[in-house]
Design a protein around this motif. Structure first.
Motif, PDB file in Angstrom:
ATOM      1  N   GLU A 411      92.864  41.561  88.508  1.00  0.00           N
ATOM      2  CA  GLU A 411      91.512  41.064  88.217  1.00  0.00           C
ATOM      3  C   GLU A 411      91.367  40.615  86.769  1.00  0.00           C
ATOM      4  O   GLU A 411      90.616  39.697  86.460  1.00  0.00           O
ATOM      5  CB  GLU A 411      90.467  42.121  88.578  1.00  0.00           C
ATOM      6  CG  GLU A 411      90.348  42.266  90.095  1.00  0.00           C
ATOM      7  CD  GLU A 411      89.343  43.323  90.540  1.00  0.00           C
ATOM      8  OE1 GLU A 411      88.773  44.033  89.676  1.00  0.00           O
ATOM      9  OE2 GLU A 411      89.131  43.439  91.765  1.00  0.00           O
ATOM     10  N   THR A 412      92.107  41.280  85.878  1.00  0.00           N
ATOM     11  CA  THR A 412      91.995  40.910  84.468  1.00  0.00           C
ATOM     12  C   THR A 412      92.758  39.614  84.172  1.00  0.00           C
ATOM     13  O   THR A 412      92.289  38.739  83.448  1.00  0.00           O
ATOM     14  CB  THR A 412      92.541  42.051  83.565  1.00  0.00           C
ATOM     15  OG1 THR A 412      92.002  43.284  84.042  1.00  0.00           O
ATOM     16  CG2 THR A 412      92.150  41.848  82.116  1.00  0.00           C
ATOM     17  N   ILE A 413      93.956  39.525  84.739  1.00  0.00           N
ATOM     18  CA  ILE A 413      94.827  38.375  84.444  1.00  0.00           C
ATOM     19  C   ILE A 413      94.435  37.153  85.273  1.00  0.00           C
ATOM     20  O   ILE A 413      94.656  36.016  84.874  1.00  0.00           O
ATOM     21  CB  ILE A 413      96.307  38.749  84.768  1.00  0.00           C
ATOM     22  CG1 ILE A 413      96.705  40.038  84.091  1.00  0.00           C
ATOM     23  CG2 ILE A 413      97.278  37.613  84.545  1.00  0.00           C
ATOM     24  CD1 ILE A 413      97.125  40.074  82.715  1.00  0.00           C
ATOM     25  N   ASP A 451      99.862  39.393  74.004  1.00  0.00           N
ATOM     26  CA  ASP A 451      98.404  39.484  73.848  1.00  0.00           C
ATOM     27  C   ASP A 451      98.004  40.970  73.830  1.00  0.00           C
ATOM     28  O   ASP A 451      97.645  41.552  74.855  1.00  0.00           O
ATOM     29  CB  ASP A 451      97.741  38.743  75.021  1.00  0.00           C
ATOM     30  CG  ASP A 451      96.238  38.623  74.846  1.00  0.00           C
ATOM     31  OD1 ASP A 451      95.659  39.386  74.049  1.00  0.00           O
ATOM     32  OD2 ASP A 451      95.639  37.756  75.519  1.00  0.00           O
ATOM     33  N   THR A 452      98.075  41.566  72.641  1.00  0.00           N
ATOM     34  CA  THR A 452      97.829  43.018  72.566  1.00  0.00           C
ATOM     35  C   THR A 452      96.371  43.355  72.885  1.00  0.00           C
ATOM     36  O   THR A 452      96.088  44.425  73.408  1.00  0.00           O
ATOM     37  CB  THR A 452      98.192  43.585  71.174  1.00  0.00           C
ATOM     38  OG1 THR A 452      97.807  42.634  70.204  1.00  0.00           O
ATOM     39  CG2 THR A 452      99.662  43.881  71.060  1.00  0.00           C
ATOM     40  N   ALA A 453      95.477  42.437  72.566  1.00  0.00           N
ATOM     41  CA  ALA A 453      94.061  42.698  72.876  1.00  0.00           C
ATOM     42  C   ALA A 453      93.886  42.871  74.384  1.00  0.00           C
ATOM     43  O   ALA A 453      93.219  43.800  74.857  1.00  0.00           O
ATOM     44  CB  ALA A 453      93.200  41.550  72.375  1.00  0.00           C
ATOM     45  N   LEU A 454      94.551  41.994  75.130  1.00  0.00           N
ATOM     46  CA  LEU A 454      94.489  42.051  76.596  1.00  0.00           C
ATOM     47  C   LEU A 454      95.045  43.387  77.105  1.00  0.00           C
ATOM     48  O   LEU A 454      94.435  44.071  77.926  1.00  0.00           O
ATOM     49  CB  LEU A 454      95.285  40.879  77.176  1.00  0.00           C
ATOM     50  CG  LEU A 454      95.409  40.795  78.694  1.00  0.00           C
ATOM     51  CD1 LEU A 454      94.065  40.462  79.321  1.00  0.00           C
ATOM     52  CD2 LEU A 454      96.436  39.736  79.096  1.00  0.00           C
ATOM     53  N   LYS A 455      96.192  43.746  76.552  1.00  0.00           N
ATOM     54  CA  LYS A 455      96.848  44.979  76.976  1.00  0.00           C
ATOM     55  C   LYS A 455      95.978  46.205  76.645  1.00  0.00           C
ATOM     56  O   LYS A 455      95.829  47.123  77.463  1.00  0.00           O
ATOM     57  CB  LYS A 455      98.207  45.090  76.283  1.00  0.00           C
ATOM     58  CG  LYS A 455      99.075  46.182  76.855  1.00  0.00           C
ATOM     59  CD  LYS A 455     100.409  46.294  76.149  1.00  0.00           C
ATOM     60  CE  LYS A 455     101.096  47.560  76.598  1.00  0.00           C
ATOM     61  NZ  LYS A 455     102.269  47.859  75.787  1.00  0.00           N
ATOM     62  N   CYS A 473      88.111  51.541  85.728  1.00  0.00           N
ATOM     63  CA  CYS A 473      88.662  51.526  87.092  1.00  0.00           C
ATOM     64  C   CYS A 473      87.829  50.617  88.000  1.00  0.00           C
ATOM     65  O   CYS A 473      86.629  50.813  88.148  1.00  0.00           O
ATOM     66  CB  CYS A 473      88.658  52.938  87.659  1.00  0.00           C
ATOM     67  SG  CYS A 473      89.226  53.000  89.351  1.00  0.00           S
ATOM     68  N   PRO A 474      88.457  49.597  88.611  1.00  0.00           N
ATOM     69  CA  PRO A 474      87.697  48.728  89.520  1.00  0.00           C
ATOM     70  C   PRO A 474      87.239  49.518  90.752  1.00  0.00           C
ATOM     71  O   PRO A 474      87.927  50.433  91.187  1.00  0.00           O
ATOM     72  CB  PRO A 474      88.704  47.669  89.946  1.00  0.00           C
ATOM     73  CG  PRO A 474      89.931  47.880  89.157  1.00  0.00           C
ATOM     74  CD  PRO A 474      89.883  49.237  88.558  1.00  0.00           C
ATOM     75  N   ARG A 475      86.100  49.156  91.244  1.00  0.00           N
ATOM     76  CA  ARG A 475      85.631  49.816  92.469  1.00  0.00           C
ATOM     77  C   ARG A 475      84.925  48.802  93.349  1.00  0.00           C
ATOM     78  O   ARG A 475      84.201  47.943  92.856  1.00  0.00           O
ATOM     79  CB  ARG A 475      84.669  50.946  92.110  1.00  0.00           C
ATOM     80  CG  ARG A 475      84.269  51.740  93.328  1.00  0.00           C
ATOM     81  CD  ARG A 475      83.608  53.035  92.966  1.00  0.00           C
ATOM     82  NE  ARG A 475      83.206  53.749  94.172  1.00  0.00           N
ATOM     83  CZ  ARG A 475      82.501  54.857  94.179  1.00  0.00           C
ATOM     84  NH1 ARG A 475      82.126  55.399  93.028  1.00  0.00           N
ATOM     85  NH2 ARG A 475      82.164  55.443  95.309  1.00  0.00           N
ATOM     86  N   SER A 476      85.155  48.904  94.663  1.00  0.00           N
ATOM     87  CA  SER A 476      84.488  47.984  95.591  1.00  0.00           C
ATOM     88  C   SER A 476      83.168  48.585  96.016  1.00  0.00           C
ATOM     89  O   SER A 476      83.011  49.790  96.066  1.00  0.00           O
ATOM     90  CB  SER A 476      85.349  47.774  96.834  1.00  0.00           C
ATOM     91  OG  SER A 476      86.535  47.112  96.478  1.00  0.00           O
ATOM     92  N   ASN A 477      82.235  47.705  96.327  1.00  0.00           N
ATOM     93  CA  ASN A 477      80.979  48.181  96.883  1.00  0.00           C
ATOM     94  C   ASN A 477      80.812  47.493  98.233  1.00  0.00           C
ATOM     95  O   ASN A 477      80.132  46.483  98.342  1.00  0.00           O
ATOM     96  CB  ASN A 477      79.841  47.827  95.913  1.00  0.00           C
ATOM     97  CG  ASN A 477      78.520  48.374  96.413  1.00  0.00           C
ATOM     98  OD1 ASN A 477      78.487  49.224  97.315  1.00  0.00           O
ATOM     99  ND2 ASN A 477      77.431  47.871  95.854  1.00  0.00           N
ATOM    100  N   PRO A 478      81.474  48.029  99.261  1.00  0.00           N
ATOM    101  CA  PRO A 478      81.541  47.300 100.531  1.00  0.00           C
ATOM    102  C   PRO A 478      80.156  47.078 101.134  1.00  0.00           C
ATOM    103  O   PRO A 478      79.412  48.042 101.322  1.00  0.00           O
ATOM    104  CB  PRO A 478      82.362  48.214 101.435  1.00  0.00           C
ATOM    105  CG  PRO A 478      82.918  49.281 100.571  1.00  0.00           C
ATOM    106  CD  PRO A 478      82.095  49.349  99.337  1.00  0.00           C
ATOM    107  N   THR A 479      79.853  45.828 101.421  1.00  0.00           N
ATOM    108  CA  THR A 479      78.541  45.520 102.015  1.00  0.00           C
ATOM    109  C   THR A 479      78.380  46.253 103.344  1.00  0.00           C
ATOM    110  O   THR A 479      77.298  46.698 103.685  1.00  0.00           O
ATOM    111  CB  THR A 479      78.388  44.011 102.262  1.00  0.00           C
ATOM    112  OG1 THR A 479      79.625  43.531 102.807  1.00  0.00           O
ATOM    113  CG2 THR A 479      78.094  43.254 100.984  1.00  0.00           C
TER     114      THR A 479
END
Ligand code: BES
Ligand code: ZN
Length: 617
Positions: A411-413, A451-455, A473-479
């Motif tokens: 998701e970040t990259i 890219d140390t900022a990214l890391k 931590c990514p989290r889903s919010n399932p509809t």
């Protein structure tokens, strides 16, 4: 485990010093980090010729394991791992030799040391397996679907291959194999190799695995097994009475494979088949190359539990191609695979489905974080299993924390860039033992690119080397769960079960519903739920399992006979341990658990039985 290990080691060192003092190279020590006695890094086994007979009467496998090895360091001994094996005769380059076997250390077995010279390349070991073999589960005919012929299957991950055959039982070493396996009339043998599709009247089966694999991926099953193709490279092996149903349930394998190849690159193993094992199979699935072994509890009738196959298939890349170098790096196998599994499922279903999987996985991870403690060292992705059994590192952490970390990278990259990296990762480390550090270095080089900022933003080191869960931590919010939660709240307040809107719910919605209900629930509400949705007699193992947990907590006795039936029939640890765990919370429950266990025990895998026996003490 630790104390036991220390005591055994001490006893063992005393033993060595008292009877083998002369030759320093022949001091056989357990390598406590790699969980092996073998000197695989000095003398390395390359190829196995395995010629054995499967004897159901004596419940053993007997024959000869012939190893071709490379002695680059000019060692005077080759050392193998064994576990409860009886060694009968050993030949090195055709000549009989004297060998030395250490006493048994709990969980690890004994080292077997064989003298060799610089010129030697082949050792053949005549042996048979023992009654304590942890890789083997022997089923009587009554424990099978057909009830006529007995059945045998193996489960070697993490360090059980040594109870099947003498080997250098470390994931860092890879071997090819050829096997000739004799079985009783009317039975078929299958392995993690090129497999037969028909029974052979003489009961002799030959196998080739020409691609090098670690020993934990050696697998064998023998029984009244038949094959049905799904397409030209995939099909199902199972008992005849299960074949039509299992094949129909798994008919999406070709679509899964297409999705997997789009992500991981070409499938390199030839065929991809699934063995649907008898219900006492101790785990959900095992990624044996070319032939995943799976529990029949995924055959729900509506394909709702087949993501387990996507998981085992994904291991064809993460795990079987790129393999954790040590069991400390298990998250490289299981975390990448859990992520990969969800990407496959996203392609063959849709985002609303995988969102539910991510959320249920998140709940599993949270539950383990709570039980283990946020500061527990075992909640790190890279764990330290030095002087501990590899099984101690097994929890939802390598799976779910591992997967969600990979998802954070994606998701970040950005998916496009990340997918290129993932593909390169599989190619770069294919067939190489891979450590967490190898993987992180490759991220530095080809993902963060300085890219140390990214890391730092991702907090890579914190994710991998520190306990607990970072705040990004990514989290889903399932509809689909929003609807479930609304209905649950209504039910908790006053709505009768029949007035809930559950028409399109699949397994995952039901799991969310049941998990989030108050434990215990009142007797009236339990009765209302059961009479409306018939959970007690559910043939969906995941739903039944979740329901029975609620039944124990709520002392809903109506469900107990069905639960007992479930616990006697099914051997899958994931279901058994939580249910027994729930029962032993009260005195009454504990005596019920003991009574059920006494009846069910013969159906459980020896290790599962041992674990539950300990819980009940
Ligand atoms: N490789 C594992 C099983 C395993 C892991 C056995 C570690 C011994 C030690 C397999 O791929 C797996 O993860 N199975 C899961 C199912 C999966 C869908 C999470 C299981 O058996 O529950
Ligand atoms: Zn797995």
């Amino acid at each position: 485990m630790q104390i036991n290990w220390t005591i055994s080691c001490l006893a063992f060192l005393i033993f060595i010093s008292s009877c083998k003092p002369s030759d320093s190279e022949n001091v056989i020590e357990l390598n406590p980090k790699m969980h092996t006695f073998s000197n695989y890094d000095k003398v390395t086994t390359k190829h196995l010729d395995w010629d054995v007979n499967v004897d159901f009467k004596h419940k053993n496998i007997a024959g000869i394991a012939t190893w071709t090895f490379e002695n680059k360091s000019k060692s005077k001994y080759i050392i193998f791992d064994t576990y409860d094996l009886t060694i009968k005769k050993i030949k090195v380059n055709g000549k009989d030799v004297q060998y030395f076997q250490t006493p048994m250390i709990d969980d690890y077995g004994s080292g077997l040391s064989i003298p060799i010279t610089e010129k030697d390349t082949i050792v053949s070991i005549e042996y048979n397996t023992g009654q304590k073999a942890t890789a083997l589960q022997w089923l009587s005919a009554t424990q099978t679907a057909g009830k006529v012929l007995p059945y045998l299957f193996t489960q070697c991950e993490s360090i059980h291959a040594r109870s099947l055959l003498p080997c250098q039982d470390v994931p860092a070493n890879r071997i090819t194999y050829h096997a000739v396996v004799g079985v009783p009339n009317g039975m078929m043998a299958v392995m993690s190799a090129k497999n037969p599709t028909m029974k052979n009247p003489d009961g002799i089966y030959e196998f080739d695995m020409e691609i090098p694999v670690p020993t934990y991926l050696i697998a064998l099953a023998v029984g009244d097994i038949e094959y049905k193709a799904i397409d030209n490279r995939s099909g199902v092996y199972t008992e005849p009475s299960m074949l039509a149903k299992a094949t129909a349930e798994l008919s999406d394998i070709p679509a899964m494979m297409k999705a997997a190849e789009e992500l991981g690159g070409p499938y390199r193993w030839g065929n991809y088949d699934v063995l649907v094992a008898p219900p006492s199979f101790p785990i959900g699935g095992m990624e044996n190359p070319r032939l995943t072994f799976a529990t029949p509890t995924i055959i729900a009738g509506d394909k709702s539990l087949v993501s387990l196959i996507a998981h085992e298939m994904a291991h064809s890349w993460s795990g079987n191609l790129v393999t954790n170098a040590t069991w400390d790096d298990l998250w490289l196998n299981e975390g990448f695979t859990t992520y990969f599994e969800r990407r496959i499922m996203e392609k063959i279903t849709d985002k609303s489905y995988v969102d539910m999987q991510w959320e249920l996985g998140y709940q599993d991870m949270q539950s383990d974080l709570t039980t283990m403690g946020m500061d527990s060292a075992d909640t790190r992705l890279k764990v330290n299993l030095n002087k501990r059994h590899p099984g101690d590192g097994f929890s939802n952490i390598p799976y779910e924390k591992g997967a969600v970390f990979i998802r954070l990278l994606e998701e970040t990259i950005g998916r496009k860039q990340f997918d290129i990296w993932l593909n390169n990762y599989f190619n770069k480390f294919a067939f190489k033992p891979t450590t967490t550090e190898d993987c992180l270095k490759f991220m530095d080089e080809e993902l963060f690119k300085g890219d140390t900022a990214l890391k730092n933003n991702i907090q890579v080191n914190r994710w991998v080397y520190e306990p607990g869960l970072p705040d990004n931590c990514p989290r889903s919010n399932p509809t689909r769960f929003i609807e479930v939660d609304k209905n649950r709240t209504n039910f908790e307040q006053q709505t009768a079960a029949r007035n809930l809107i559950t028409k399109n719910w699949t397994t995952h919605e039901w799991l969310q519903f049941l998990r989030k209900l108050p434990h215990p629930l009142t007797a009236d509400k339990m009765k209302d739920l059961d009479e409306t949705f018939h959970f007690t007699v559910s043939t969906n193992s995941e739903i039944a399992d979740e329901w029975y947990k609620l039944c124990i907590a709520s002392n809903y006795e109506v469900a107990f006979p069905a639960m007992e039936q479930f616990l006697t029939n099914v051997g899958r640890k994931k279901f058994l341990e939580p249910l027994y765990g729930e029962m032993i919370k009260t005195e009454k429950g504990k005596s019920m658990a003991k009574a059920i266990f006494e009846k069910a025990k013969p159906n459980y895998h020896p290790q599962t039985a041992e674990k539950i026996e300990k819980m009940l003490k």
